[in-house]
Motif scaffolding. Structure first.
Motif, short mmCIF file in Angstrom:
data_model
loop_
_atom_site.label_atom_id
_atom_site.label_comp_id
_atom_site.label_asym_id
_atom_site.label_seq_id
_atom_site.Cartn_x
_atom_site.Cartn_y
_atom_site.Cartn_z
N VAL A 113 -0.37 33.94 -6.82
CA VAL A 113 -1.02 33.42 -8.01
C VAL A 113 -2.53 33.47 -7.80
CG1 VAL A 113 -1.28 31.39 -9.48
CG2 VAL A 113 0.92 31.87 -8.42
N TYR A 114 -3.25 34.01 -8.80
CA TYR A 114 -4.71 34.02 -8.75
C TYR A 114 -5.23 32.60 -8.96
CZ TYR A 114 -9.51 34.70 -10.33
OH TYR A 114 -10.86 34.61 -10.46
N VAL A 115 -6.19 32.18 -8.13
CA VAL A 115 -6.73 30.83 -8.22
C VAL A 115 -8.15 30.83 -8.77
CG1 VAL A 115 -7.36 28.76 -6.91
CG2 VAL A 115 -5.27 30.00 -6.36
N ASP A 116 -9.05 31.57 -8.13
CA ASP A 116 -10.46 31.52 -8.52
C ASP A 116 -11.22 32.64 -7.82
OD1 ASP A 116 -12.76 30.57 -9.73
OD2 ASP A 116 -12.70 28.59 -8.80
N TRP A 117 -12.50 32.79 -8.12
CA TRP A 117 -13.35 33.75 -7.43
C TRP A 117 -14.51 33.01 -6.79
CZ3 TRP A 117 -18.32 33.66 -9.12
CH2 TRP A 117 -18.54 33.22 -10.42
N PHE A 118 -15.06 33.62 -5.74
CA PHE A 118 -16.15 33.00 -4.99
C PHE A 118 -17.18 34.06 -4.63
CE2 PHE A 118 -12.31 30.64 -4.32
CZ PHE A 118 -12.70 29.34 -4.47
N SER A 119 -18.43 33.64 -4.50
CA SER A 119 -19.49 34.59 -4.15
C SER A 119 -19.60 34.78 -2.64
CB SER A 119 -20.83 34.13 -4.71
OG SER A 119 -21.16 32.85 -4.24
N ARG A 120 -18.96 33.91 -1.87
CA ARG A 120 -18.98 34.04 -0.41
C ARG A 120 -17.56 34.02 0.14
NH1 ARG A 120 -24.06 31.38 2.25
NH2 ARG A 120 -25.53 31.54 0.53
N LEU A 121 -17.33 34.88 1.14
CA LEU A 121 -16.01 34.94 1.77
C LEU A 121 -15.64 33.61 2.41
CD1 LEU A 121 -13.49 36.41 2.76
CD2 LEU A 121 -14.84 37.28 4.67
N SER A 122 -16.59 32.96 3.06
CA SER A 122 -16.29 31.69 3.74
C SER A 122 -15.83 30.61 2.74
CB SER A 122 -17.50 31.19 4.53
OG SER A 122 -18.60 30.95 3.68
N TRP A 123 -16.40 30.62 1.53
CA TRP A 123 -15.96 29.64 0.52
C TRP A 123 -14.54 29.94 0.08
CZ3 TRP A 123 -20.92 29.84 -2.98
CH2 TRP A 123 -21.99 29.28 -2.29
N CYS A 124 -14.23 31.21 -0.07
CA CYS A 124 -12.87 31.62 -0.45
C CYS A 124 -11.88 31.18 0.63
CB CYS A 124 -12.83 33.13 -0.65
SG CYS A 124 -11.23 33.76 -1.18
#
Length: 75
Positions: free
Chosen positions: A32-43
Motif C-alpha cells: 500500500v502506498y503511504v506517502d512521499w518524502f524529499s529525503r530517504l532517511s525520512w522515508c
C-alpha cells in the motif's frame, strides 16, 4: 538500508507476493502506498514506524524523481 532492495527493480508489487500468487499460493498481504518524502532517511524512519507501531510486515522506499515513495506491506 532500504527494505526489500530486490524490489527496487520491479517495484513493491513485483516480489514474493507475486511469485507466490503465480505458484497458486494464497497471498495474505498487499503493498500500500503511504506517502512521499524529499529525503530517504525520512522515508526510512516512517517505514520503521509503520512496522513497529502499526503492524506493517515491511516497507520499501522507492525513488521517484527527486522524491522517495513509501510503500508498506499490510497483512
Amino acid at each position: 538500508m532500504v527494505a526489500g532492495a530486490a524490489m527496487l527493480i520491479g517495484g513493491p508489487s513485483a516480489g514474493a507476493a507475486e511469485a507466490a500468487s503465480s505458484a497458486g499460493a494464497k497471498v495474505m498481504s498487499e503493498w500500500v502506498y503511504v506517502d512521499w518524502f524529499s529525503r530517504l532517511s525520512w522515508c526510512q524512519d516512517r517505514g520503521k514506524a509503520e512496522v513497529n507501531q502499526n503492524g506493517a510486515l515491511g516497507y520499501s522506499c522507492q525513488p521517484f524523481g527527486d522524491l522517495w515513495e513509501l510503500w508498506v506491506q499490510r497483512p
